[in-house]
Structure formats: C-alpha cells, structure tokens
Design an enzyme around this catalytic site. Structure first.
Site, short mmCIF file in Angstrom:
data_model
loop_
_atom_site.label_atom_id
_atom_site.label_comp_id
_atom_site.label_asym_id
_atom_site.label_seq_id
_atom_site.Cartn_x
_atom_site.Cartn_y
_atom_site.Cartn_z
N ARG A 80 0.86 -1.18 0.00
CA ARG A 80 0.00 0.00 0.00
C ARG A 80 0.90 1.24 0.00
O ARG A 80 1.69 1.42 0.92
CB ARG A 80 -0.89 -0.03 1.25
N HIS A 124 -2.47 10.97 0.89
CA HIS A 124 -1.88 10.77 2.21
C HIS A 124 -1.16 12.06 2.58
O HIS A 124 0.05 12.11 2.71
CB HIS A 124 -0.94 9.56 2.19
N GLU A 169 -6.69 8.64 6.70
CA GLU A 169 -6.86 9.34 7.98
C GLU A 169 -7.30 10.79 7.81
O GLU A 169 -6.57 11.73 8.18
CB GLU A 169 -5.57 9.27 8.80
N ASN A 298 -6.89 2.07 10.39
CA ASN A 298 -5.55 2.21 10.95
C ASN A 298 -5.70 2.22 12.46
O ASN A 298 -6.46 3.03 13.01
CB ASN A 298 -4.89 3.52 10.51
N TYR A 300 -3.62 2.14 16.20
CA TYR A 300 -2.35 2.23 16.93
C TYR A 300 -2.51 2.10 18.44
O TYR A 300 -1.66 1.55 19.12
CB TYR A 300 -1.64 3.56 16.61
N GLU A 372 -3.12 0.02 8.44
CA GLU A 372 -1.89 0.41 9.14
C GLU A 372 -1.96 -0.10 10.57
O GLU A 372 -3.02 -0.01 11.21
CB GLU A 372 -1.72 1.93 9.24
#
Ligand code: IFM
Length: 467
Positions: A80, A124, A169, A298, A300, A372
C-alpha cells in the site's frame, strides 16, 4: 468437522506493508513535482523536529526497485503506497504530469512482475500548496479538484491497480492540519477544521462516484484512523460522557457519514459552539455515503478519557485539547502499568479487536482491512549492524493475535498492512521516530531488515502464528 486452527488466518488473507509518498519518496523537486503543504510546512522553521524535511527521505523515488525487491524478500502479497498529488498534477489542477505518472507506472509494473498487489492511496496528506493557497480543505472547491485528480490517476493506473483508497486518515488532515496546527498546513481555526473534514469526505464521495463510473469492478474504500476508547472509571457518568464525546469526534464523525449517510446528532450538538455545519449542502451526505467495497482501519492505540476534574489535572497530551474542538474539557489519561511506544502511545492490542468487532457490529457489512498498524521504537543496531527490535516484534505479535480474535468474533477482516515497510519521515517528528520493519540509515540509504521484518516473513509464510 472442520477444525479451524486458532492461530491461522483464513485462506487468502492479504498480508502487506504500507508507506506514504512524502514520507519516503524524496525527489521533492524532480521531474516537475511542485511543493505540497508538507514541503512548505517542513521548510518553515520550528514546524518539524530538527527542521527535518521530506526532500530526500528514503530516496524511494530512485530506489523503488531495491525496495520492491525487499518486499519480495519479506514475502509481501500486497503493498500500500500513496500517490503524491503535486507530482502527478502539479499545482493540483489542470493537465497531468507524464513524468510523475511514469514513476507510479514503473512502480506498479515492478510490483506486478513480482506478484505483489499494488494498493493505491490517493491522498496521504500532500495537498498541492497552490490548492492550500486557494483555501485548502476548508474550501469546497478542493473536493472537486480531488475528484478530478482521483479520476485522472485512476485513468492512468486503473488497468493494473484494482484496490483504491481515497483518503488516509482524514481526521489528521482536518483536525491536526486545521485545528491544532501540528500538521501541515499548520492552521489553528476549529470551524475551518470542521469544514475541512466535510470537504475531505465530500472529495471521497465524489472520487468514488467518478472512479466507479469508469470502472464498476474497482475495489474502492477509505482509510480511517480509529481508536478504542474507554472510561478512566466506567462507574462515573462523567467519564462515560467523555467516552461518548471522544468516540464521536474520533470515530463516529467519520464512520457515520461514510457508512450511514449522516453526521451523529450528539456530536453536532457537542460542536454547536464551533460550527453550525452550514457547509453541508443538499445531497452531500448521499455523495459521501457512496457504497464502498472495503473499509481501511488504521489502529495504533486506545484513548482512556475522563471528565474534567480541577483537583486532578491531566498530563499534557499532544493531541489535546486543540485537536478536539468541542471536547476541550476531556482529560486524556495514561494508565499505570501499560507500556508505551516511542510515540508515547499506549500499547493496547485488545483495542484492535474491540475496534474491528465494533465496526462490524455497528455499521453495514463491509470487508475490513487493517491498512496500518505498527510501532515506533528506538532501534539500536548491534555491532554487526543487525537490528534486534524485540519490542516491535512483540507489538506486532500481540496485534496479529488481536486480528485473529476479531475474526473469531465474526469481524470480516480480510487483510493486514504493517506500518511501515521502511523507517521514514514521521511528519512533525521528522526522522526521530522509526516505524520500519526495515531500518534505513539516512546517511547512506542502506536498508536493513529488522528482526520484526524477519518475523513478519515467517508469519506471512505460515499465514499465521507458530504458537
Ligand atoms: O506515519 C503515520 C502515517 O503517515 C499515518 N498513520 C500513522 C503513522 C504513524 O504516526
């Protein structure tokens, strides 16, 4: 009876790694590329750690063949990457730049030759500076410019690229870019941040519509950075309300329009003092909710939040308060006993399971991909140059298990992309944070597969975990 091994992923599970244009490409002024907001921002004194810029980054623009060979070495099934808008359409409008597009053509060809699925993210974060000068994302016209650009990139690569993500995002682009200003373009105006959010989503919907019209079989989606959110004390109504607010501002304010075609009423009420949402025009939400083939998530970390308490002031937290218009009073807490990464983000793998299961439960069915997931740690190469990043190995391992748990609970998770293939330019943190499975020595551009990369190769080969 079929016995499903609990450590094995479903057949066909897509294993990949992710990067982004400004974070790795370099070649900032080559072959007709014009500045993006990140060029301007990073070249402005005081904006990035140590004044770091993406001028050279990992020099991937020149070393992409070597990097694709590394992907083969790791056994990746998919890669990606994002297209730099100012590289392929300088200035953000008008004719496409053949030299810029050729770079992505060569990259895609190289991937396909090695049987690696190319997965394109169209945006991005590198908005052409000229579009920012014309108003940036708070201006409605930027959405139309994005849709034109998206259709043109699809026109050039769509015969070979089947997976497309419109935005990566949008929360960061809107709230870090226009509210707290810690990201480019560095503006601090909460009402503009909300307008930016809406126009990013509108651009998404218009791009999906434009690409779909030309290519009904394309796999189209958007990537959202979602969080598990929990209350410091679930017995306290004030803390539960803080969860509602932050879940609203982090997750639902994007998930609801994209998947349900509406903004959440409670969040609009929380934001009443900031914006009347007058930027929403008739038909916008229908456009934004264009049917998707996949949702990228994504993940985290988790946010642990609490109600305001004058007797217990919260630790300063980099995302608060200015990145959260409408929630200035919420306290973000650190939990004792939880390890943190070099970004100071708590490691909370069960939060990934929770997030995937929640999306599957609360929204219409759509295939999910973790687009991600990863961690920054301080890597110290050994005397032999090897990078034994055991903390990152453990982080990934825990999150692979979290994915398996989500699948076991019924979440339609179809693939996983590690962040990141390479150490790279970590935005305002410059090169001080390393997320790669492959280390980059920026002085020599030498790449070294870290222990986490070697472990990932084994996981991919086995399509699961050994124990
Ligand atoms: O490096 C970023 C990436 O660009 C977007 N998602 C989060 C990563 C780590 O901060």
């Amino acid at each position: 009876m079929t016995i499903i091994d609990p450590l094995t992923f479903p057949p066909g599970f897509l294993w990949g790694a992710a990067t982004a244009s400004y974070q790795i490409e370099g070649a900032a002024a080559e072959d007709g590329r014009t500045p993006s907001i990140w060029d301007t921002f990073s070249h402005t004194p005081g904006r990035t750690r140590g004044g770091d810029t993406g001028d050279v980054a990992c020099d991937h623009y020149h070393r992409y063949r070597e990097d694709v060979a590394l992907m083969t070495d790791l056994g990746l099934a998919a890669y990606r990457f994002s297209v730099a808008w100012p590289r392929v359409q300088p200035g953000g409008r008008g004719p496409m730049n053949a030299k810029g597009l050729d770079f992505y053509r060569r990259l895609v060809d190289e991937l396909l030759e090695r049987d690696i699925v190319p997965w394109v993210t169209l945006y991005h974060w590198d908005l052409p500076q000229e579009l920012e000068d014309a108003g940036g994302w708070p201006a409605r016209d930027t959405a139309a410019r994005f849709a034109d650009y998206a259709a043109a990139v699809h026109g050039a690569l769509g015969d070979r690229v089947r997976h497309w993500t419109t935005f990566n995002e949008p929360w960061c682009s809107a709230f870090l870019g226009y509210a707290s200003g810690v990201h480019a373009p560095g503006r601090q105006h909460a009402p503009d941040a909300l307008a930016a959010m809406h126009h990013l989503l509108l651009g998404h919907g218009e791009a999906v519509r434009a690409i779909r019209a030309n290519d009904p079989e394309a796999q189209l989606g958007i990537t959202l950075n979602l969080y598990a959110i929990s209350a410091a004390d679930p017995a306290k109504p004030g803390d539960l309300d803080a969860v509602r607010r932050i879940d609203g501002l982090a997750n639902r304010i994007f998930l609801d329009p994209v998947l349900l075609g509406r903004y959440p009423e409670d969040v609009r009420a929380d934001l009443a003092g900031v914006s009347d949402f007058g930027f929403v025009r008739d038909g916008d939400l229908e456009t934004i909710a264009a049917p998707l083939d996949l949702l990228g998530i994504n993940y985290y970390s988790r946010h642990v939040v609490a109600a305001p308490d004058p007797d217990a002031p919260a630790e300063p937290y980099w995302r608060a308060p200015t990145s959260w218009p409408g929630s200035e009073t919420v306290r973000f807490l650190k939990r004792p006993g939880y390890s943190v990464t070099d970004m100071d983000w708590e490691v909370d793998a069960p939060g990934l399971t929770e997030t995937l299961v929640r999306v599957a439960r609360d929204y219409p069915a759509v295939p999910l991909y973790v687009t991600e997931n990863g961690a920054a740690y301080v890597d110290t190469p050994g005397t032999d140059g090897a990078i034994d990043d055991q903390e990152r190995v453990a982080y990934f391992d825990a999150h692979f298990r979290a994915c398996l748990a989500a699948i076991a609970e019924g979440a339609p998770l179809k693939g996983y992309f590690a962040w990141s293939l390479l150490d790279n330019f970590e935005w305002a943190w410059g090169y001080s944070k390393r997320f790669g499975m492959v280390g980059v020595d920026y002085a020599t551009q030498r790449r070294t597969v870290k222990a986490s990369g070697h472990r990932y190769r084994e996981v991919i080969k086995r399509n699961g975990l050994a124990e």
